[in-house]
Enzyme design. Structure first.
Site, PDB file in Angstrom:
ATOM      1  N   GLY A 191       0.843  -1.205   0.000  1.00  0.00           N
ATOM      2  CA  GLY A 191       0.000   0.000   0.000  1.00  0.00           C
ATOM      3  C   GLY A 191       0.870   1.243   0.000  1.00  0.00           C
ATOM      4  N   ASP A 204      -2.777  -6.105  -7.718  1.00  0.00           N
ATOM      5  CA  ASP A 204      -3.666  -6.391  -6.591  1.00  0.00           C
ATOM      6  C   ASP A 204      -2.944  -7.200  -5.501  1.00  0.00           C
ATOM      7  OD1 ASP A 204      -5.649  -7.049  -4.865  1.00  0.00           O
ATOM      8  OD2 ASP A 204      -6.933  -8.018  -6.357  1.00  0.00           O
ATOM      9  N   ALA A 205      -2.703  -6.542  -4.367  1.00  0.00           N
ATOM     10  CA  ALA A 205      -1.934  -7.170  -3.284  1.00  0.00           C
ATOM     11  C   ALA A 205      -2.638  -8.401  -2.692  1.00  0.00           C
ATOM     12  CB  ALA A 205      -1.689  -6.147  -2.173  1.00  0.00           C
ATOM     13  N   TYR A 254     -17.504   4.472  12.860  1.00  0.00           N
ATOM     14  CA  TYR A 254     -16.134   3.996  12.675  1.00  0.00           C
ATOM     15  C   TYR A 254     -15.788   2.860  13.664  1.00  0.00           C
ATOM     16  CZ  TYR A 254     -11.452   3.649  11.117  1.00  0.00           C
ATOM     17  OH  TYR A 254     -10.298   3.123  10.579  1.00  0.00           O
TER      18      TYR A 254
END
Ligand code: NAD
Length: 401
Positions: free
Chosen positions: A53, A116-117, A240
């Site tokens: 990322g 795409d990790a 959250y």
């Protein structure tokens, strides 16, 4: 060659365009901060680092602090769109183009794998790159913020931002119309949505990376790994921390403990760092968060405690996970870079103003202008020193990506 005048095309919490020169200027500014005090000379070098990322937000800051701050050979993984004949690339692409250019100037070894990790292909590509061109890793930073995950068997998990059990009714902010919304309503998530969000943003993929790297003998003794999490204030908690994303973060934090036990025999360690709220592509999409951050920045700037991603990650390395440091942990084994955000006086002020804020007093009570500036800056706009009237080359190459 394709020179264009690049203008912002902002649609709510995203811009459909990014300015290459603005992104480059942002990266140069971050590198300058990463190099203050010459950390590699004063604190010691780091050998090899993998950042998953690595192109924007906290991951980009980690990539730059590792390489430009501590001289590490750094491999980054990201998911960015390259430029086409008609469209500029995404901001993360241009950020890394500039990082690669400057790494060459500074004689640093950095590489980027764009893909795409979550996929087996990218994981294998990383294993091969580390085996052939890096050597064992001293640090792995996991900083993915993804909307979805495609499993190797084809299953797709979509992450959602919803409360759990109770619907959310409360304040928010409309980034398209620049207006405070009173009484935004969000339905609670169902069980499948909770599970899907954990699959995308929980610790499962981080764990599979560490296990894969370990089974290939690619983790050095004393290897450290860190992933990023957030807690935040009571006003965003229903959406959250007590919502679907919070459930995923709890899973990520639990995974840190499992990975820590896994790495103990080789004197390594795994931690979650609870970072401060900052404007990134990921955080802009969370309902309520832009309003909270506008209030927060006002309060923190007045106290002189405001930080962005790069200041936070410099602090993470200097005080916690850099050479010779022992991470300082809270009673749930977490690094707390959000200490200044969570100061009682700051949170009290934000909470009082949260109830009072309206469209009329927005500029007086909040730093929405600052929020907006950081938001545009993410895409390379509103960056000082960039002449936006001049056509610029949008077709820029990212080496090997
Ligand atoms: P961001 O949107 O700026 O960065 C996300 C990164 O993930 C980018 O490099 C992107 O290319 C990459 N990515 C996304 N999907 C991918 C995929 N499938 N394969 C490979 N790469 C992919 O996000 P951010 O805000 O910096 O978030 C990073 C982490 O920090 C997250 O875990 C987030 O929860 C955490 N965090 C963020 C904040 C905040 O306020 N922004 C605060 C605390 C913690």
């Amino acid at each position: 060659m394709s020179k264009q005048i690049v203008e912002p095309k902002i649609r709510g919490f995203i811009s459909l365009t990014a300015h290459p020169d603005g992104c480059a200027a942002n990266v140069r500014q971050q590198i300058e901060i990463a190099q203050i005090g010459s950390p590699s000379e004063t604190q010691g070098e780091i050998g090899n680092v993998l950042v998953i990322g690595s192109s924007t937000g906290y991951g980009l800051a980690s990539f730059l602090v590792s390489s430009f701050g501590y001289g590490a050979a750094t491999l980054g993984v990201c998911f960015e769109k390259e430029p086409t004949e008609t469209k500029p690339a995404t901001a993360g692409w241009y950020n890394l183009v500039e990082a690669h250019r400057l790494a060459e100037v500074n004689d640093l070894h950095i590489e980027t794998i764009n893909g795409d990790a979550f996929s087996d292909e990218v994981k294998q590509e990383v294993v091969q790159a580390i085996t052939e061109r890096f050597g064992q890793l001293d640090m792995v930073v996991y900083s993915l913020a993804a909307p979805r995950r495609r499993d190797p068997n084809g299953t797709i998990w979509n992450s959602v931002l919803k409360p759990i059990d109770e619907p959310y009714t409360g304040k928010s902010f409309d980034l398209r119309r620049h207006k405070v919304i009173d009484g935004m309503f969000v339905e609670p998530a169902n069980q499948d949505e909770i599970e899907a969000t954990c699959k995308v943003m929980g610790g499962e993929d981080w764990k599979s990376w560490i296990e894969l790297l370990s089974s290939n003998g690619l983790l050095a003794r004393e290897c450290r790994t860190v992933a990023y999490s957030y807690i935040g204030p009571e006003v965003t908690a229903a959406l959250y921390r007590r919502g679907t994303i919070g459930r995923a973060k709890e899973h990520l934090e639990k995974t840190a403990n499992e990975l820590d036990a896994f790495l103990k025999p080789t004197d390594g360690g795994a931690w979650v760092s609870i970072n401060k709220g900052v404007v990134t592509q990921a955080s802009s999409a969370i309902p309520g968060v832009p309003l909270y951050m506008s209030l927060l920045f006002k309060s923190m700037k007045q106290r002189g405690t405001h930080e962005g991603v790069i200041e936070q990650i410099v602090r993470l390395f200097t005080d916690h996970i850099g050479p010779g440091q022992t991470p300082i942990l809270d009673n749930e084994r977490r690094i707390r870079l959000d200490d200044l955000e969570m100061e009682e006086a700051v949170q009290r002020e934000v909470l009082e103003r949260w109830d009072l804020v309206t469209d009329e007093n927005l500029d007086e009570l909040t730093d929405y202008a600052g929020y907006r500036h950081y938001f545009e800056e993410l895409f390379g706009f509103d960056v000082p020193g960039v002449d936006y009237k001049v056509p610029t080359e949008v077709n820029r190459n990212l080496p090997n990506a």
